[in-house]
Design an enzyme around this catalytic site. Structure first.
Site, PDB file in Angstrom:
ATOM      1  N   GLY A  13      47.401  50.426  44.626  1.00 49.31           N
ATOM      2  CA  GLY A  13      46.385  49.529  44.083  1.00 49.31           C
ATOM      3  C   GLY A  13      45.012  49.980  44.532  1.00 49.31           C
ATOM      4  CB  ALA A  14      42.675  52.429  43.286  1.00 52.05           C
ATOM      5  N   GLY A  15      42.121  48.778  43.871  1.00 51.19           N
ATOM      6  CA  GLY A  15      41.126  47.733  43.642  1.00 51.19           C
ATOM      7  C   GLY A  15      40.222  47.591  44.868  1.00 51.19           C
ATOM      8  CE  LYS A 183      43.829  35.083  52.384  1.00 51.97           C
ATOM      9  NZ  LYS A 183      42.492  34.985  51.950  1.00 51.97           N
ATOM     10  CG  ASN A 187      44.275  31.844  49.310  1.00 52.54           C
ATOM     11  OD1 ASN A 187      45.000  32.715  49.751  1.00 52.54           O
ATOM     12  ND2 ASN A 187      42.956  31.933  49.403  1.00 52.54           N
ATOM     13  CD  GLU A 266      46.464  36.958  43.907  1.00 54.11           C
ATOM     14  OE1 GLU A 266      46.896  38.039  44.328  1.00 54.11           O
ATOM     15  OE2 GLU A 266      45.581  36.309  44.516  1.00 54.11           O
TER      16      GLU A 266
HETATM   17  O1  KPL Z   1      40.845  34.142  50.127  1.00 51.86           O
HETATM   18  C1  KPL Z   1      40.000  33.705  49.391  1.00 51.86           C
HETATM   19  C2  KPL Z   1      40.026  34.206  48.013  1.00 51.86           C
HETATM   20  O2  KPL Z   1      39.035  34.127  47.307  1.00 51.86           O
HETATM   21  O3  KPL Z   1      41.108  34.692  47.615  1.00 51.86           O
HETATM   22  C3  KPL Z   1      39.027  32.660  49.876  1.00 51.86           C
HETATM   23  C4  KPL Z   1      39.389  32.266  51.280  1.00 51.86           C
HETATM   24  C5  KPL Z   1      39.094  31.440  48.996  1.00 51.86           C
HETATM   25  C6  KPL Z   1      37.618  33.175  49.933  1.00 51.86           C
HETATM   26  O4  KPL Z   1      37.023  33.303  48.702  1.00 51.86           O
END
Ligand code: KPL
Length: 313
Positions: A13-15, A183, A187, A266
């Site tokens: 993945g070259a993002g 996380k 998110n 996602e």
């Molecule tokens: O991880 C993030 C994302 O945008 O995927 C946050 C923590 C919301 C920071 O933008």
């Protein structure tokens, strides 16, 4: 025996995240090969940061290029992880190390056949980066990265200390499962709403409608974490979300960036994962379910290979 310092890391993945880590690994003396959808020769790539521009040249392979892969960092987006690793599967060495650095959860079962018994290491990062073009990534904000084995591995293995562990702000986390949940929860509360409202992260603190949605999701996420046996994370979540919103107020979330670029989001691996976990225990999350449906309705059904982080401006 493998010489851990000379073994190249293949970055799938070259993002934004893939190229950011490619620059950082090479700067630390760890050789890197990028794996893109199609083999190329070399990619001359610029990393733009507050310290100025740094240019590097990376070898680019395709999934079916010849050669064995011993160290693999997967930075494609969650919906693409399984197919991308499967395409590379025949090249993985018997003792290959696979680290997935992507938002969201829920691909472990699908990935298991591609890994053939190798452990799945996971990473969590708060580095902020976005892709200006195929040859320029902007490192918008420094963050921390934790890597570990969700199945449990207290001490950093040799491949880690000789590879990603050499980078500043990258650490081994024996409790990575906790970090993954934290996380995911952050998110769950931020990404979908910013994609829906088309707003930057900071608007969840200041815009009345976005803030109302955010608070409802936050309360539901706290209850979900408690029901799933994570009371400490639940108690800390309001403070954690507020801190992330303040620190990234000017940024676009990765999900808003995906939406604006017309990529698949996602959402199924973030809010969808939490909804499914709670449903398995007979619990319902009406706000998450409504958000899931609304964000799904916005997105095209495309496979995405570009990795991203949070996006300013
Ligand atoms: O991880 C993030 C994302 O945008 O995927 C946050 C923590 C919301 C920071 O933008």
């Amino acid at each position: 025996m493998t010489d851990d310092t000379a073994t190249p890391w293949h970055i799938l993945g070259a993002g934004a995240m893939g190229t950011l880590f490619a620059h950082r690994l090479e700067a630390a003396g760890v050789p890197v090969v990028l794996v893109a959808r199609e083999a190329g020769t070399m990619l001359v790539h610029t990393l733009r940061s507050a310290n100025g521009d740094s240019e590097r040249e990376f070898a680019v392979e395709g999934p079916a290029s010849p050669g064995t892969v011993r160290r693999l960092l997967v930075t494609v987006k969650a919906p693409s992880v399984t197919a991308a690793v499967a395409a590379l599967g025949p090249r993985l060495a018997a003792d290959a190390v696979v680290v997935v650095l992507a938002n969201g959860r829920g691909y472990r079962e699908a990935l298991a056949p591609c890994l053939g018994g190798r452990p799945l290491y996971r990473g969590v990062t708060s580095e902020g980066a976005w892709r200006e073009s195929a040859s320029v990534t902007v490192h918008a904000g420094e963050g921390r990265t934790s890597i570990g084995n969700p199945a449990g591995e207290p001490l950093p293995p040799r491949w880690f200390t000789a590879g990603p562990g050499r980078l500043p702000r990258v650490g081994w986390d024996a409790a990575i499962e906790q970090a993954l949940w934290e996380k995911l929860a952050v998110n769950c509360v931020i990404n979908g709403i910013t994609a829906l409202h088309g707003c930057r992260n900071g608007a969840l603190l200041t815009d009345p409608a976005a803030r109302r949605d955010c608070e409802a999701l936050l309360l539901e996420t706290v209850a979900a974490l408690r029901a799933l046996g994570r009371p400490q994370l639940a108690a800390a979540l309001p403070g954690t979300v507020a801190a992330v919103l303040r620190a990234t107020a000017a940024n676009r979330s990765s999900m808003l960036a995906d939406r604006l670029a017309g990529r698949e989001t996602e959402i199924d691996y973030i809010n969808g994962f939490l909804v499914a976990r709670c449903a398995a225990q007979g619990g319902r999350l009406p706000h998450h379910t409504a958000l899931l449906e609304r964000v799904r309705a916005l997105q095209p059904t495309l496979a995405s290979g570009a990795a991203g982080g949070s996006h300013p401006a």
